[in-house]
Design a protein around this motif. Structure first.
Motif, PDB file in Angstrom:
ATOM      1  N   ALA A 169      25.782  -8.036 -51.847  1.00 41.91           N
ATOM      2  CA  ALA A 169      26.338  -7.700 -50.542  1.00 41.91           C
ATOM      3  C   ALA A 169      27.848  -7.442 -50.639  1.00 41.91           C
ATOM      4  CB  ALA A 169      26.062  -8.819 -49.541  1.00 41.91           C
ATOM      5  N   PHE A 170      28.551  -8.289 -51.410  1.00 41.26           N
ATOM      6  CA  PHE A 170      29.989  -8.097 -51.600  1.00 41.26           C
ATOM      7  C   PHE A 170      30.267  -6.767 -52.294  1.00 41.26           C
ATOM      8  CE2 PHE A 170      33.708  -8.516 -54.429  1.00 41.26           C
ATOM      9  CZ  PHE A 170      34.700  -8.703 -53.474  1.00 41.26           C
ATOM     10  N   VAL A 171      29.509  -6.479 -53.344  1.00 39.78           N
ATOM     11  CA  VAL A 171      29.694  -5.213 -54.067  1.00 39.78           C
ATOM     12  C   VAL A 171      29.429  -4.029 -53.153  1.00 39.78           C
ATOM     13  CG1 VAL A 171      28.810  -3.781 -55.948  1.00 39.78           C
ATOM     14  CG2 VAL A 171      29.172  -6.228 -56.305  1.00 39.78           C
ATOM     15  N   LEU A 172      28.380  -4.122 -52.347  1.00 35.72           N
ATOM     16  CA  LEU A 172      28.041  -3.021 -51.439  1.00 35.72           C
ATOM     17  C   LEU A 172      29.133  -2.797 -50.397  1.00 35.72           C
ATOM     18  CD1 LEU A 172      25.945  -0.937 -50.548  1.00 35.72           C
ATOM     19  CD2 LEU A 172      24.910  -2.711 -49.102  1.00 35.72           C
ATOM     20  N   ILE A 173      29.682  -3.868 -49.854  1.00 36.45           N
ATOM     21  CA  ILE A 173      30.760  -3.746 -48.870  1.00 36.45           C
ATOM     22  C   ILE A 173      31.968  -3.053 -49.489  1.00 36.45           C
ATOM     23  CG2 ILE A 173      32.475  -5.076 -47.553  1.00 36.45           C
ATOM     24  CD1 ILE A 173      30.249  -7.105 -46.956  1.00 36.45           C
ATOM     25  N   VAL A 174      32.327  -3.452 -50.715  1.00 35.64           N
ATOM     26  CA  VAL A 174      33.484  -2.840 -51.394  1.00 35.64           C
ATOM     27  C   VAL A 174      33.224  -1.356 -51.674  1.00 35.64           C
ATOM     28  CG1 VAL A 174      34.859  -2.846 -53.509  1.00 35.64           C
ATOM     29  CG2 VAL A 174      34.275  -5.003 -52.399  1.00 35.64           C
ATOM     30  N   ILE A 175      32.030  -1.032 -52.167  1.00 38.86           N
ATOM     31  CA  ILE A 175      31.711   0.363 -52.491  1.00 38.86           C
ATOM     32  C   ILE A 175      31.764   1.248 -51.249  1.00 38.86           C
ATOM     33  CG2 ILE A 175      29.849   1.904 -53.222  1.00 38.86           C
ATOM     34  CD1 ILE A 175      29.004  -0.226 -55.231  1.00 38.86           C
ATOM     35  N   ILE A 176      31.147   0.793 -50.177  1.00 39.18           N
ATOM     36  CA  ILE A 176      31.121   1.607 -48.957  1.00 39.18           C
ATOM     37  C   ILE A 176      32.513   1.722 -48.353  1.00 39.18           C
ATOM     38  CG2 ILE A 176      30.241   1.700 -46.585  1.00 39.18           C
ATOM     39  CD1 ILE A 176      27.607   0.684 -47.608  1.00 39.18           C
ATOM     40  N   ALA A 177      33.330   0.663 -48.435  1.00 41.00           N
ATOM     41  CA  ALA A 177      34.707   0.739 -47.952  1.00 41.00           C
ATOM     42  C   ALA A 177      35.501   1.770 -48.746  1.00 41.00           C
ATOM     43  CB  ALA A 177      35.377  -0.627 -48.032  1.00 41.00           C
ATOM     44  N   CYS A 178      35.324   1.787 -50.071  1.00 38.84           N
ATOM     45  CA  CYS A 178      36.031   2.758 -50.918  1.00 38.84           C
ATOM     46  C   CYS A 178      35.571   4.189 -50.621  1.00 38.84           C
ATOM     47  CB  CYS A 178      35.809   2.439 -52.393  1.00 38.84           C
ATOM     48  SG  CYS A 178      36.601   0.912 -52.942  1.00 38.84           S
ATOM     49  N   LEU A 179      34.258   4.379 -50.476  1.00 39.27           N
ATOM     50  CA  LEU A 179      33.746   5.709 -50.147  1.00 39.27           C
ATOM     51  C   LEU A 179      34.221   6.162 -48.769  1.00 39.27           C
ATOM     52  CD1 LEU A 179      30.073   5.507 -51.487  1.00 39.27           C
ATOM     53  CD2 LEU A 179      32.006   6.745 -52.490  1.00 39.27           C
ATOM     54  N   THR A 180      34.338   5.217 -47.852  1.00 36.09           N
ATOM     55  CA  THR A 180      34.851   5.543 -46.515  1.00 36.09           C
ATOM     56  C   THR A 180      36.290   6.030 -46.596  1.00 36.09           C
ATOM     57  OG1 THR A 180      33.404   3.908 -45.472  1.00 36.09           O
ATOM     58  CG2 THR A 180      35.322   4.635 -44.214  1.00 36.09           C
ATOM     59  N   ASP A 181      37.105   5.357 -47.390  1.00 40.17           N
ATOM     60  CA  ASP A 181      38.497   5.785 -47.580  1.00 40.17           C
ATOM     61  C   ASP A 181      38.559   7.202 -48.152  1.00 40.17           C
ATOM     62  OD1 ASP A 181      41.416   5.435 -47.916  1.00 40.17           O
ATOM     63  OD2 ASP A 181      40.928   5.387 -50.048  1.00 40.17           O
ATOM     64  N   ASP A 196      12.906  -2.866 -50.105  1.00 39.64           N
ATOM     65  CA  ASP A 196      13.394  -3.531 -48.895  1.00 39.64           C
ATOM     66  C   ASP A 196      14.900  -3.753 -48.953  1.00 39.64           C
ATOM     67  OD1 ASP A 196      10.933  -3.814 -47.513  1.00 39.64           O
ATOM     68  OD2 ASP A 196      10.389  -5.466 -48.843  1.00 39.64           O
ATOM     69  N   LEU A 197      15.449  -3.842 -50.170  1.00 40.89           N
ATOM     70  CA  LEU A 197      16.887  -4.052 -50.311  1.00 40.89           C
ATOM     71  C   LEU A 197      17.672  -2.860 -49.764  1.00 40.89           C
ATOM     72  CD1 LEU A 197      17.012  -5.554 -53.925  1.00 40.89           C
ATOM     73  CD2 LEU A 197      16.720  -6.739 -51.749  1.00 40.89           C
ATOM     74  N   PHE A 198      17.083  -1.677 -49.835  1.00 43.81           N
ATOM     75  CA  PHE A 198      17.771  -0.484 -49.361  1.00 43.81           C
ATOM     76  C   PHE A 198      17.920  -0.468 -47.838  1.00 43.81           C
ATOM     77  CE2 PHE A 198      16.547   0.824 -53.579  1.00 43.81           C
ATOM     78  CZ  PHE A 198      17.567   1.674 -53.983  1.00 43.81           C
ATOM     79  N   THR A 199      17.136  -1.274 -47.129  1.00 45.87           N
ATOM     80  CA  THR A 199      17.254  -1.286 -45.668  1.00 45.87           C
ATOM     81  C   THR A 199      18.559  -1.918 -45.212  1.00 45.87           C
ATOM     82  OG1 THR A 199      16.092  -3.416 -45.482  1.00 45.87           O
ATOM     83  CG2 THR A 199      14.750  -1.414 -45.430  1.00 45.87           C
ATOM     84  N   ALA A 200      19.225  -2.661 -46.110  1.00 46.17           N
ATOM     85  CA  ALA A 200      20.515  -3.259 -45.748  1.00 46.17           C
ATOM     86  C   ALA A 200      21.654  -2.257 -45.845  1.00 46.17           C
ATOM     87  CB  ALA A 200      20.810  -4.457 -46.652  1.00 46.17           C
ATOM     88  N   VAL A 201      21.465  -1.207 -46.658  1.00 43.42           N
ATOM     89  CA  VAL A 201      22.538  -0.227 -46.850  1.00 43.42           C
ATOM     90  C   VAL A 201      22.932   0.475 -45.538  1.00 43.42           C
ATOM     91  CG1 VAL A 201      23.231   1.876 -48.070  1.00 43.42           C
ATOM     92  CG2 VAL A 201      21.890   0.122 -49.262  1.00 43.42           C
ATOM     93  N   PRO A 202      21.976   0.980 -44.742  1.00 40.72           N
ATOM     94  CA  PRO A 202      22.371   1.643 -43.485  1.00 40.72           C
ATOM     95  C   PRO A 202      23.139   0.736 -42.535  1.00 40.72           C
ATOM     96  CG  PRO A 202      20.091   2.152 -44.029  1.00 40.72           C
ATOM     97  CD  PRO A 202      20.518   1.067 -44.965  1.00 40.72           C
ATOM     98  N   VAL A 203      22.850  -0.576 -42.576  1.00 40.74           N
ATOM     99  CA  VAL A 203      23.567  -1.509 -41.700  1.00 40.74           C
ATOM    100  C   VAL A 203      25.049  -1.538 -42.065  1.00 40.74           C
ATOM    101  CG1 VAL A 203      23.730  -3.897 -40.908  1.00 40.74           C
ATOM    102  CG2 VAL A 203      21.484  -2.887 -41.374  1.00 40.74           C
ATOM    103  N   ILE A 204      25.363  -1.587 -43.372  1.00 35.71           N
ATOM    104  CA  ILE A 204      26.753  -1.595 -43.822  1.00 35.71           C
ATOM    105  C   ILE A 204      27.406  -0.241 -43.541  1.00 35.71           C
ATOM    106  CG2 ILE A 204      28.308  -2.023 -45.756  1.00 35.71           C
ATOM    107  CD1 ILE A 204      26.736  -4.447 -45.057  1.00 35.71           C
ATOM    108  N   VAL A 205      26.664   0.837 -43.747  1.00 30.38           N
ATOM    109  CA  VAL A 205      27.202   2.174 -43.463  1.00 30.38           C
ATOM    110  C   VAL A 205      27.605   2.285 -42.000  1.00 30.38           C
ATOM    111  CG1 VAL A 205      26.633   4.627 -43.303  1.00 30.38           C
ATOM    112  CG2 VAL A 205      25.957   3.325 -45.325  1.00 30.38           C
ATOM    113  N   THR A 206      26.724   1.846 -41.111  1.00 25.94           N
ATOM    114  CA  THR A 206      27.041   1.885 -39.680  1.00 25.94           C
ATOM    115  C   THR A 206      28.265   1.035 -39.373  1.00 25.94           C
ATOM    116  OG1 THR A 206      24.685   2.140 -39.191  1.00 25.94           O
ATOM    117  CG2 THR A 206      26.107   1.520 -37.364  1.00 25.94           C
ATOM    118  N   ALA A 207      28.385  -0.114 -40.056  1.00 28.37           N
ATOM    119  CA  ALA A 207      29.507  -1.014 -39.806  1.00 28.37           C
ATOM    120  C   ALA A 207      30.847  -0.404 -40.207  1.00 28.37           C
ATOM    121  CB  ALA A 207      29.292  -2.332 -40.557  1.00 28.37           C
ATOM    122  N   PHE A 208      30.845   0.579 -41.112  1.00 26.30           N
ATOM    123  CA  PHE A 208      32.089   1.206 -41.551  1.00 26.30           C
ATOM    124  C   PHE A 208      32.279   2.622 -40.997  1.00 26.30           C
ATOM    125  CE2 PHE A 208      32.232  -2.048 -44.915  1.00 26.30           C
ATOM    126  CZ  PHE A 208      33.594  -2.320 -44.927  1.00 26.30           C
TER     127      PHE A 208
END
Length: 435
Positions: free
Chosen positions: A54-66, A221-233
């Motif tokens: 989860a931490f890695v995913l948050i960092v990756i999506i934050a970097c891609l968002t930037d 099922d792990l991939f279902t968490a990715v859209p939640v983080i994407v929406t959050a950023f």
């Protein structure tokens, strides 16, 4: 902000004596745009993924968002437009601008509905799967007609959200945005204290560092968490309204990066502390866990402060998303009309219709988890990653480098693959549960 009025003027024209926004003010507005309802489902994503992924995913999506915001700003400054839809219009014509406008409408309207659902959960409680979670109003005053979801949300809508939604410049919301960020920080601080106290008392839950795959949870099922983080950023719909109140585009990039660091830290903190407090019993809206029956060792006062601080935060975030939603609807439907901020009748009509629709949907829709997954797998991922990526690959201004094109390609592929898997997994799970 209609094209007829000129894409260079998305907001009210500023006078010579008007104070220009500061980077700190933009940080508050950007952070407010990012930290919406998404934070409520971050603990549930840690429940699915485990702490480390989860931490890695948050960092990756934050970097891609930037990176995606940088792409947007560079192509905006290279062209003759000052809106997201305008950038897509320059690259892909009318179809491109309409695609952006539709995605902004779906994403923002969905988020506004989610905000109201969460506020209703806080004030009026919820009864998921037979369990009863009381709202703050029921805990304080008992059950009455005036503290039901219908009347409580109506009161909030009329006396809090409507006055803020009537501001015609996004810069006018900087003070409410600052307060909303402060409330989010208070929310994180209280959660932290409660989690640390639970650890001290030996009552905390053991965090799951990695996902646990079994007969009930598959790798898909792990991939279902990715859209939640994407929406959050996803806040790209507010990049232009906020950024074009600056004299220097570099100031907006600075504000975005500071905001992303702050928001990533807040997201991970809430996710970790929420998991320490509630473990596998975490619900899709963690605020529901903070009630008198949650088993917390901390007093009910802290529980109420946690819930109310974030409910107030969402009330102040609401007008930020409503601002860009209203502007995109106007640009799509009334392209030949004068600037929206100058037309009081049209401005009020669109504002009221959006508020009424959001309110009606919020009192009829029960849960936010699948709503987040839908948005993150469709409109939000398009706004955050796919559209900025295809703009770079199209490169109508001839400014993209080889590195830009490689990053854009990777961004698009990751977005499409993860979203497709998430959607397919949800459809399969839904069919399996019904059969």
């Amino acid at each position: 902000m209609s094209p007829a009025a000129g894409l260079q003027a998305p907001l009210l024209p500023s006078s010579k004596t008007e104070k220009r926004p500061s980077v700190s003010g933009a940080v508050f507005n950007v952070a407010t745009s990012i930290i919406g309802a998404g934070i409520m489902s971050i603990p549930a994503t840690i429940k699915v993924l485990g702490v480390i992924p989860a931490f890695v995913l948050i960092v990756i999506i934050a970097c891609l968002t930037d990176i995606s915001v940088d792409f947007l700003m560079r192509y905006t400054n290279a062209g003759e437009t000052s809106t997201y839809a305008g950038v897509m219009r320059e690259s892909f014509g009318r179809a491109g601008s309409v695609a952006v406008q539709l995605c902004v409408m779906i994403t923002n309207l969905g988020c506004l509905i989610i905000f109201l659902i969460i506020i209703g959960d806080v004030l009026c409680g919820k009864q998921p799967e037979g369990s009863v979670h009381l709202g703050v109003l029921q805990e304080w005053f008992g059950f009455h007609w005036w503290n039901t979801r219908v009347f409580a949300l109506l009161f909030v809508m009329v006396f809090v959200m409507l006055p803020l939604a009537l501001f015609r410049r996004v810069g006018s919301l900087r003070f409410s945005s600052a307060i909303s960020v402060l409330l989010a920080v208070i929310f994180v601080a209280i959660c932290s204290v409660m989690a640390i106290y639970a650890v001290w008392e030996g009552k905390s839950k053991t965090p799951k560092l990695l996902p646990q795959l079994d007969n009930h949870v598959s790798v898909f099922d792990l991939f279902t968490a990715v859209p939640v983080i994407v929406t959050a950023f996803t806040f790209h719909f507010n990049v232009h309204p906020i950024g074009f109140e600056f004299d220097k585009p570099s100031d907006m990039i600075t504000a975005v990066r500071i905001s992303l660091v702050i928001c990533a830290a807040i997201y991970f903190s809430v996710g970790l502390f929420g998991y320490l407090l509630f473990g596998e019993s975490i619900m899709s809206d963690i605020l529901i866990n903070f009630d008198q029956s949650s088993g917390s060792a901390i007093s009910s006062l802290l529980n109420d402060l946690v819930r109310l601080s974030y409910a107030l935060h969402l009330m102040l975030v609401f007008p930020m998303l409503n601002f860009s939603l209203r502007a995109n609807i106007d640009e799509l439907l009334f392209s030949q009309k004068p600037l929206l901020a100058k037309d009081t009748k049209r401005f009020l009509s669109i504002t009221l219709v959006l508020l009424v629709f959001s309110y009606t949907a919020a009192i009829t829709i029960p849960d936010i988890w699948y709503f987040f997954q839908f948005l993150g797998s469709t409109s939000a991922v398009c706004l955050a990653f796919i559209f900025p990526g295809v703009i770079v690959l199209r490169d109508v201004h001839g400014i993209s480098t080889t590195r830009d094109r490689i990053i854009a390609t990777v961004m698009i592929v990751l977005a499409v693959v993860t979203s497709t898997i998430a959607i397919s997994t949800n459809i399969y799970s839904s069919i399996r549960n019904k059969s």
